[in-house]
Motif scaffolding. Structure first.
Motif, PDB file in Angstrom:
ATOM      1  N   HIS A 145       0.807  -1.217   0.000  1.00  0.00           N
ATOM      2  CA  HIS A 145       0.000   0.000   0.000  1.00  0.00           C
ATOM      3  C   HIS A 145       0.843   1.272   0.000  1.00  0.00           C
ATOM      4  O   HIS A 145       0.321   2.354   0.201  1.00  0.00           O
ATOM      5  CB  HIS A 145      -0.948   0.007   1.201  1.00  0.00           C
ATOM      6  N   ARG A 156       2.463   4.427  -1.443  1.00  0.00           N
ATOM      7  CA  ARG A 156       2.117   5.263  -2.588  1.00  0.00           C
ATOM      8  C   ARG A 156       3.347   5.449  -3.468  1.00  0.00           C
ATOM      9  O   ARG A 156       4.305   6.125  -3.095  1.00  0.00           O
ATOM     10  CB  ARG A 156       1.587   6.621  -2.125  1.00  0.00           C
ATOM     11  N   CYS A 199      -4.011   1.621   7.008  1.00  0.00           N
ATOM     12  CA  CYS A 199      -4.744   2.299   5.948  1.00  0.00           C
ATOM     13  C   CYS A 199      -5.946   2.984   6.563  1.00  0.00           C
ATOM     14  O   CYS A 199      -6.470   2.552   7.585  1.00  0.00           O
ATOM     15  CB  CYS A 199      -5.171   1.319   4.858  1.00  0.00           C
ATOM     16  N   ASP A 210      -5.120  -3.778   6.461  1.00  0.00           N
ATOM     17  CA  ASP A 210      -5.614  -4.540   5.324  1.00  0.00           C
ATOM     18  C   ASP A 210      -5.045  -5.950   5.329  1.00  0.00           C
ATOM     19  O   ASP A 210      -5.637  -6.863   4.769  1.00  0.00           O
ATOM     20  CB  ASP A 210      -5.221  -3.847   4.012  1.00  0.00           C
ATOM     21  N   ARG A 252     -13.799   8.272  -1.651  1.00  0.00           N
ATOM     22  CA  ARG A 252     -12.431   8.764  -1.868  1.00  0.00           C
ATOM     23  C   ARG A 252     -11.976   9.635  -0.714  1.00  0.00           C
ATOM     24  O   ARG A 252     -10.836   9.533  -0.252  1.00  0.00           O
ATOM     25  CB  ARG A 252     -12.364   9.547  -3.180  1.00  0.00           C
ATOM     26  N   HIS A 312     -10.926   7.610   2.135  1.00  0.00           N
ATOM     27  CA  HIS A 312      -9.903   6.607   1.808  1.00  0.00           C
ATOM     28  C   HIS A 312     -10.461   5.188   1.953  1.00  0.00           C
ATOM     29  O   HIS A 312      -9.789   4.290   2.446  1.00  0.00           O
ATOM     30  CB  HIS A 312      -8.655   6.793   2.692  1.00  0.00           C
ATOM     31  N   ARG A 313     -11.693   5.000   1.504  1.00  0.00           N
ATOM     32  CA  ARG A 313     -12.318   3.674   1.560  1.00  0.00           C
ATOM     33  C   ARG A 313     -11.889   2.888   0.318  1.00  0.00           C
ATOM     34  O   ARG A 313     -12.661   2.680  -0.625  1.00  0.00           O
ATOM     35  CB  ARG A 313     -13.837   3.813   1.621  1.00  0.00           C
ATOM     36  N   THR A 314     -10.650   2.483   0.314  1.00  0.00           N
ATOM     37  CA  THR A 314     -10.065   1.844  -0.870  1.00  0.00           C
ATOM     38  C   THR A 314     -10.865   0.629  -1.309  1.00  0.00           C
ATOM     39  O   THR A 314     -11.087   0.414  -2.508  1.00  0.00           O
ATOM     40  CB  THR A 314      -8.615   1.435  -0.578  1.00  0.00           C
ATOM     41  N   LEU A 320     -14.158   1.609  -3.133  1.00  0.00           N
ATOM     42  CA  LEU A 320     -14.085   2.356  -4.392  1.00  0.00           C
ATOM     43  C   LEU A 320     -14.527   1.537  -5.608  1.00  0.00           C
ATOM     44  O   LEU A 320     -15.293   2.039  -6.439  1.00  0.00           O
ATOM     45  CB  LEU A 320     -12.663   2.884  -4.604  1.00  0.00           C
ATOM     46  N   THR A 331      -9.168  -0.281 -10.292  1.00  0.00           N
ATOM     47  CA  THR A 331      -9.225  -0.388  -8.834  1.00  0.00           C
ATOM     48  C   THR A 331      -9.704  -1.768  -8.403  1.00  0.00           C
ATOM     49  O   THR A 331      -9.251  -2.296  -7.386  1.00  0.00           O
ATOM     50  CB  THR A 331     -10.145   0.693  -8.245  1.00  0.00           C
ATOM     51  N   THR A 365      -7.412  -4.426  -6.115  1.00  0.00           N
ATOM     52  CA  THR A 365      -7.859  -4.843  -4.781  1.00  0.00           C
ATOM     53  C   THR A 365      -8.381  -6.270  -4.762  1.00  0.00           C
ATOM     54  O   THR A 365      -8.927  -6.715  -3.752  1.00  0.00           O
ATOM     55  CB  THR A 365      -8.959  -3.894  -4.258  1.00  0.00           C
TER      56      THR A 365
END
Length: 890
Positions: free
Chosen positions: A159, A161, A315, A325, A554, A557-559, A562, A592, A596
């Motif tokens: 994770h 960046r 996260c 995660d 977004r 940050h609810r990856t 998304l 995305t 994920t």
């Protein structure tokens, strides 16, 4: 591909795609193109092994550089130059150049100037100091696209960046498949093979994690492996996880380690999140303090927290929360927190631990502390089983919780949360009806114990059944959630009414849900409101609400949420006839979803892209996206995605004049019952079927379908339905009656908001008028249709309208000149612009979610239409397009 993939060097498992990416990088370096390839993954998943294999296989000079233990400014750059420089003095000079105006790129170039091809393998970029990372990113961005014989293979935490680097590719390591894990286990036990039950248990507890499996096996004795002596319970214990993740944890500053341990205690003791990952979350206030820290009357410093998030160890979740995660990391942090670090005090352990100074207070959901069953605040049996269940939530062997005795020892709350994790894993990438059953069981176990989670589990079970096209299962999931109140109750009752064709009741309840969307900022509830809007046919409201849900996901940050938000928004845009927007949203959603591991969502996005391509007249893209959607939809029971994909294929066939083939494909989709298409899409497909069936001579079937459609259109649950029903009647009518029904269709279209369907009606009307020898009357509808198709980038339909217009003797427009962009489909125009900027076929394929073979097919068509011979001429073509567009822009 499962099993080992090797020819020499370190042996790897299930890494064929990653090795292929490394091979492409190596080939580019030896050809003088350079490049950057990022490799991401969790500790123990094999990042270092992949770098070792790449360095071993590289034909030129390869250097491997690990992250230094000291993380002071420029410490990693020093390690890099020490590896590259022939002498310490040369390394110090390179560092001075890198820190000065010359930059890191020039410093590296000077050190490798005598080499013909160099591969630099950088391990654990996330552990490098910020100064070195910034200098590296600037060097990669500066050299992007220029000839270079230096390649960079860079590993980082999953994770972390990564910097934006033009032309850089990224591969993501993951857990092993069952076959790959079995091959690794066999190689770990060359002399003493693990007995059947022993091997199954090891594979189950390791959850496909290669590092965890390796560390576990190495701690066992031959009698334990053969089953002569029992295995420890659990086999994957705290010591194994500390061994795998301890190196990462040990590199952290003391404050960060303490905070990570605190979050682990609180997060894994809280309730399991239902946003799609199954990971727990610990609330964090605006001051950066965790819930556990505030309970003890202290504030956690914001800087370590932000550092943990930036490094990918934590996260962000919704509601100002952070969590893990990777469940193994959470368990390792919890175990490490109970082991005293020299640099700081201990973090409290679970109740009953003699090292724990005090309990942390009541549970987050208000349950009694004695019934807390998550890792960190449960009895040992519960703690072990729930930890194993969370690990399996990553998607590997999610069908088993653990040994029967361990299951029987769990409390209902623990079993419910484990089932919720299992259901989420299946919903993301497995058979959706398996997910439905697991989520229903979770809801029953959580009822009265964790009401919010029970409600979420029921709605998720309904989503699984909806994707599977099972009306009865949807109703089962919606029934029995007495804990649900307010708008959620309206949503459940309204949807149940719609599924049982009580449309007045459904419209009343679901309208309240749509109108109440402003009462919440929770993206999950917004997604339900958007779904309610789709059910009552308000596509504009659905697109608006789903866009808002995406913005909130977004912002929070609810990856994991998304991909689902993008899926819903893409479908809403598709229903509204905004095909360009739908395609852009679906492409982002596809990326995305795949990143994920939500492959069921990815299948739906492929289906949306196939439908958009059928509008654009892009046959190869239709075939590719539909094929990918169906490849997942079949084994996972995704009836909705399969219906959309088949519909796209039929529309493409109809556009190419293959009416009989299109009608045959659509017959099962419009058939009622369990063997037909998706219940929510069946009526939407009928107008396409009627058009194909009439053209193919299957008039009796077309008439029966059109009659049923007319009754459905009268209910008013779909905006364009009345117009399309009139079009169907026009296609089936005889004599002069079609003229009346075509005019009625156009009148209804004017208020429906779907310009593409209006243009299709005008095209059919104009073609009928031309065949009736009324060319003057036909030109108006045909010109109107042509303009609409061109605005919608529906090139296939526009070509049909031009052909009909030419047949009337009227001007049909057409391309503005040789090589004009209008001669190409929108997909071909995108490919041309990317290739003109220097992108390879593989890079174009990755960017547009296509295969390299499809990109090559498009390029051949481009060359033929534009009259050019190679891709070298494309930059000039694009410059000509842009130059021709400037006067119009002025």
């Amino acid at each position: 591909m499962s099993g080992a993939t090797h020819t020499a060097g370190p042996r790897l498992y299930d890494r064929a795609a990653e090795l292929a990416a490394v091979a492409r990088l190596s080939a580019g370096v030896t050809a003088g193109r350079g490049g950057v390839l990022f490799v991401t993954g969790s500790p123990g998943e094999g990042r270092t092994a992949l770098l070792s294999r790449a360095a071993h296989d590289f034909p030129g000079t390869a250097h491997r550089v690990a992250a230094p233990h000291h993380r002071g400014p420029w410490s990693a750059a020093r390690a890099l130059f020490a590896a590259l420089a022939p002498t310490p003095a040369a390394g110090r000079r390179a560092l001075r150049v890198a820190r000065g105006e010359g930059g890191l790129a020039r410093a590296v170039a000077a050190l490798v100037a005598g080499e013909t091809a160099v591969l630099i393998c950088l391990d654990d970029l996330h552990l490098w100091d910020a100064h070195s990372r910034a200098a590296l990113a600037a060097a990669w961005q500066e050299s992007g696209g220029r000839p270079d014989r230096t390649g960079w293979l860079v590993s980082a935490a999953r994770h972390h960046r990564l910097p934006e680097v033009p032309g850089a590719a990224t591969v993501r390591l993951g857990r092993l498949t069952a076959a790959g894990a079995r091959a690794l286990l066999d190689d770990l036990c060359p002399l003493v093979a693990a007995a059947g039950p022993v091997g199954e248990r090891l594979l189950d507890e390791a959850a496909g994690h290669p590092g965890v499996l390796t560390a576990t096996v190495r701690r066992l004795t031959p009698p334990q492996l053969t089953g002569a002596l029992p295995l420890p319970r659990p086999a994957v214990d705290d010591s194994v996880l500390v061994e795998v993740y301890g190196g990462l944890l040990a590199r952290l500053p003391a404050a960060s380690r303490r905070l990570l341990g605190t979050v682990a205690v609180v997060a894994l003791a809280g309730r399991t999140g239902s946003g799609g990952t199954g990971s727990a979350a610990a609330a964090v206030g605006g001051d950066g303090g965790s819930a556990a820290t505030r309970a003890r009357g202290r504030n956690a410093p914001a800087e370590p927290l932000e550092g943990l998030v930036a490094d990918g160890l934590l996260c962000r979740r919704g509601g100002g929360a952070v969590g893990f995660d990777d469940p193994f990391l959470g368990r390792a942090a919890l175990a490490s927190a109970r082991t005293p670090w020299r640099e700081g005090p201990r973090v409290p352990g679970p109740p009953g631990d003699p090292a724990s100074p005090a309990p942390l207070g009541p549970a987050a959901d208000g349950s009694d502390p004695a019934d807390r069953t998550a890792v960190g605040q449960a009895p040992p049996a519960d703690r072990t089983a729930v930890g194993a269940a969370l690990a399996r939530g990553a998607g590997h062997r999610a069908d088993r919780l653990g040994p029967p005795a361990g299951v029987r020892g769990l409390s209902p709350l623990a079993r419910g949360r484990a089932q919720l994790v299992r259901g989420l894993a299946a919903l993301a990438g497995g058979p959706v009806m398996h997910a439905h059953e697991a989520l229903l069981q979770a809801a029953e176990l959580l009822r009265g114990r964790a009401p919010v989670e029970a409600s979420d589990a029921r709605f998720l079970a309904m989503e699984a059944a909806w994707a599977g096209g099972d009306v009865a299962a949807c109703l089962t999931a919606l029934d029995g959630g007495e804990e649900v109140r307010g708008l959620e109750r309206d949503f459940a009752e309204g949807l149940s009414a719609a599924l049982t064709v009580r449309l007045d009741e459904a419209r009343t309840a679901l309208t309240r849900v749509v109108e109440g969307d402003g009462g919440t900022d929770d993206p999950r509830l917004l997604l339900r409101a958007g779904s309610a809007a789709l059910v009552i046919g308000d596509t504009a409201a659905a697109a608006r609400i789903h866009a808002r849900a995406l913005v909130r996901a977004r912002a929070e940050h609810r990856t994991a949420l998304l991909p689902h938000a993008l899926e819903q928004l893409a479908y809403a845009e598709l229903r509204a006839g905004r095909y360009g927007r739908a395609a852009g949203t679906a492409r982002e959603g596809l990326r995305t979803a795949e990143s994920t591991g939500q492959y069921n969502v990815a299948a739906h996005q492929h289906a949306v892209l196939a439908l958009v391509a059928s509008v654009e007249g892009d046959g190869p893209a239709v075939a590719e996206h539909a094929g990918r959607a169906l490849a997942t939809a079949g084994p996972h029971g995704l009836v909705q995605a399969a219906t959309l994909a088949e519909w796209a294929l039929a529309r493409d066939e109809l556009g190419r004049g293959l009416a009989a083939q299109a009608a045959a494909r659509l017959v099962p989709l419009v058939r009622p019952g369990p063997r037909g298409g998706h219940f929510a899409l069946r009526m939407l497909v009928v107008p396409c079927f009627v058009e194909a069936a009439v053209a193919a001579g299957r008039v009796v079937e077309a008439r029966a379908a059109a009659g049923e459609y007319a009754a459905w259109a009268a209910l008013g649950v779909d905006g364009p339905a009345r117009a399309q029903s009139a079009r169907c009647r026009a296609l089936l009518a005889e004599g002069e009656a079609p003229a009346y029904w075509f005019r009625e269709a156009v009148r209804h279209h004017d208020g429906s908001g779907n310009d593409f369907e209006r243009a299709r009606t005008l095209l059919a009307y104009g073609a009928w008028l031309r065949r009736r020898r009324r060319p003057g009357d036909a030109r108006g509808p045909l010109r109107d249709a042509l303009v609409t198709f061109e605005r919608a980038a529906a090139e296939g339909w526009a070509a049909h309208a031009r052909s009909e217009l030419r047949a009337t003797g009227g001007a049909s427009g057409g391309a503005a000149g040789p090589g004009a962009p209008r001669e190409l489909t929108p997909q071909q125009q995108r490919i041309v612009r990317l290739v003109a900027r220097g992108a390879t076929n593989q890079e174009v394929a990755d960017h547009l979610c296509l295969s390299p073979r499809t990109v090559d097919h498009h390029l051949r068509g481009v060359f033929a239409r534009l009259g050019i011979r190679s891709r070298v001429e494309l930059p000039g073509v694009v410059d000509g397009w842009d130059a021709a567009a400037r006067p119009a822009a002025r």
